[in-house]
Each structure stands twice: as C-alpha cells, then as structure tokens.
Design an enzyme around this catalytic site. Structure first.
Site, short mmCIF file in Angstrom:
data_model
loop_
_atom_site.label_atom_id
_atom_site.label_comp_id
_atom_site.label_asym_id
_atom_site.label_seq_id
_atom_site.Cartn_x
_atom_site.Cartn_y
_atom_site.Cartn_z
N VAL A 88 31.75 77.55 75.13
CA VAL A 88 30.48 77.38 74.42
C VAL A 88 29.33 77.01 75.35
O VAL A 88 28.16 77.08 74.95
CB VAL A 88 30.60 76.32 73.30
CG1 VAL A 88 31.59 76.76 72.23
CG2 VAL A 88 30.94 74.94 73.85
N SER A 103 28.41 63.04 64.30
CA SER A 103 29.36 61.92 64.33
C SER A 103 28.67 60.65 63.85
O SER A 103 27.46 60.49 64.00
CB SER A 103 29.87 61.70 65.75
OG SER A 103 30.64 60.51 65.83
N TYR A 158 28.51 60.53 74.32
CA TYR A 158 28.96 61.21 73.11
C TYR A 158 27.98 60.95 71.96
O TYR A 158 27.57 61.87 71.25
CB TYR A 158 30.36 60.72 72.74
CG TYR A 158 30.94 61.37 71.51
CD1 TYR A 158 31.55 62.62 71.59
CD2 TYR A 158 30.90 60.73 70.27
CE1 TYR A 158 32.10 63.22 70.46
CE2 TYR A 158 31.45 61.32 69.14
CZ TYR A 158 32.04 62.57 69.23
OH TYR A 158 32.57 63.16 68.12
N SER A 163 24.75 62.85 72.42
CA SER A 163 24.94 64.28 72.18
C SER A 163 24.99 64.58 70.69
O SER A 163 24.41 65.57 70.22
CB SER A 163 26.21 64.78 72.88
OG SER A 163 27.39 64.32 72.24
N LYS A 164 25.65 63.72 69.92
CA LYS A 164 25.78 63.96 68.49
C LYS A 164 24.49 63.64 67.74
O LYS A 164 24.17 64.30 66.74
CB LYS A 164 26.96 63.16 67.93
CG LYS A 164 28.31 63.63 68.45
CD LYS A 164 28.56 65.10 68.15
CE LYS A 164 29.96 65.55 68.52
NZ LYS A 164 30.20 66.97 68.18
N ILE A 192 38.68 59.84 63.00
CA ILE A 192 39.64 60.75 62.38
C ILE A 192 40.92 60.74 63.22
O ILE A 192 40.87 60.85 64.44
CB ILE A 192 39.08 62.18 62.31
CG1 ILE A 192 37.74 62.21 61.56
CG2 ILE A 192 40.09 63.12 61.65
CD1 ILE A 192 37.79 61.73 60.13
#
Length: 254
Positions: free
Chosen positions: A61, A139, A165, A168-169, A198
C-alpha cells in the site's frame, strides 16, 4: 439487517487481508455475496485462507504504482469496484522520547500514506460508477491520547505507548472527513471504523492492567469489527458519510 441481496454482486477490495481483522472483514463480505479481493504483502499471502471464494492478490500500500495496478486489475477482472476497506496497518510501541525517526516514518507511511493512496486510486472508478463505499480503519488511539498511564506506572508507556500509531490513525480520521465531503455528490460515502483493543496477533502483548480498563470487561473480537464494516458497506448506511464509528467496548466515546 445486511440482507444478502444488498451486497450480492458487489466487488470489494480489502487491504491487509492476511491479518486477523482483514480476514474477518473479507469473510464477512464474502458471506453476504460480495466478490472479495483480499490484498496483502507477498510475504503474508501464504498465511491467507484459500477457501471461501476470496481472491488473493499481492499489494504494497505504500507503493503508488502497485496500488494503481492493483485497482486497475480488480476493475479489469470484475468490471467494477464498489467497496474499498483499508485495513492494512502496523502497530508500534514505546515512548515518544525513545521513538526512532525511521520507525515514525514506517508507521506513517503504511497507516496514513497507504490509506490515502488506496483511497485516491479508487476515486475515479467510484465517481464514474456514481456509487461506492470507502471504509477506512482508524483507532481509539487516534482519539484518546493513548491507553498508558505513565503518571501511575512509567513502564506502561514503554510497553504500550503508541504515539506514531495514534497520530497516523488520527490522520485517517480527518482524511475520512475530507474525502466524505469531496465525494458525497458522486454517490460515494467515506467512513471509518475505529476499533479499541481487539484480540489478535497484534495485541498479544497488550497489558492486562490496560485490558481491565475496558468497560465491557474483555477485548473485542475481529468478527465484531467486521459487523461494523458490513453496516457501512450496505445500502442501509447510505445517509452516513464522514463518520468514525467506535467499536471499543466503551473504552472511549465521543
């Protein structure tokens, strides 16, 4: 809800298809009649279940040319592309102080740039169709400033800090809003799912002390996230766009 005829015959591309959530999303869409193309890195394709009539393709990606060729290939083989689900992503743990520049770049490149490249590549296809569903993956960590509580236990930050992270989310969340406005008049909705913790291979080291903070008392299941994707992919969500749907057991609400 999610009557099979709603999604039967639709073509869906799921990035990150070899992961726990990506596999669950692919299987859920296929079970309701979608032709599903599950994409992931070549090194991960061997881990993908070959059953269920799901087509598997290699995709990086972060490579714009690879993304474009993948989208063109799906349209060439199936005549259309109705649903894009951007699951592909990586996690990164540790404190901001200790975060290496290369790790920051890696996380942003895959999670944010990768999501954008896939969205960008499907825009002309879906605009021409005057129909489409783009479902991004955000997230809870893009909203809540992170789960660790270093003022209580500094070690939590090292074990479960996620600044790259989370950033980025958060970027995925706002990108979803921008694309939703840009594409609304073309019959294309753009939404995001924002999971909390999760149970998956990515969260095996999630500290028990942080699991205990989830109000429903357990980690989420990949199938529960897939159910949210099914709703956003269906005609029943046609009047919903620009939304970030929380699936986090009450860990965060807004």
């Amino acid at each position: 809800m999610y009557a099979a005829q709603f999604l039967s015959g639709r073509v869906a591309l799921v990035t990150g298809g070899a992961g726990g959530i990506g596999s669950a999303v692919s299987e859920a869409l296929a079970s309701y009649g979608c032709q599903v193309v599950a994409a992931d890195l070549p090194t991960r394709l061997g881990a993908m279940d070959t059953g269920g009539g799901i087509e598997h393709v290699a995709l990086d990606v972060t490579d714009a040319r690879d993304v474009q060729q993948c989208i063109e290939g799906v349209v060439k083989r199936h005549g259309r592309l109705d649903i894009l689900v951007n699951v592909a992503g990586i996690v990164s743990a540790g404190s901001a102080q200790a975060l290496a520049e290369a790790e920051w770049d890696r996380v942003i490149d895959i999670n944010l740039k990768g999501t954008f490249l896939c969205c960008q590549a499907v825009i002309p296809v879906m605009k021409q169709q005057q129909h489409g569903r783009i479902i991004n993956f955000g997230s809870v960590l893009g909203k809540n400033g992170g789960n660790p509580r270093p003022w209580i236990d500094p070690k939590e930050q090292e074990r479960a800090g996620n600044v790259a992270y989370g950033v980025s989310k958060a970027g995925v969340h706002i990108m979803t809003s921008y694309l939703a406005r840009e594409l609304a008049a073309s019959g294309v909705t753009v939404n995001a799912v924002a999971p909390g913790p999760i149970a998956s291979a990515m969260t095996t080291s999630f500290p028990q002390v942080l699991r205990d903070l989830i109000p429903v008392g357990r980690m989420g299941r990949a199938a529960e996230v897939a159910s949210a994707v099914l709703f956003l992919a269906s005609p029943e969500s046609a009047f919903i766009t620009g939304e970030v749907l929380d699936v986090n057991g009450g860990l965060w609400s807004d």
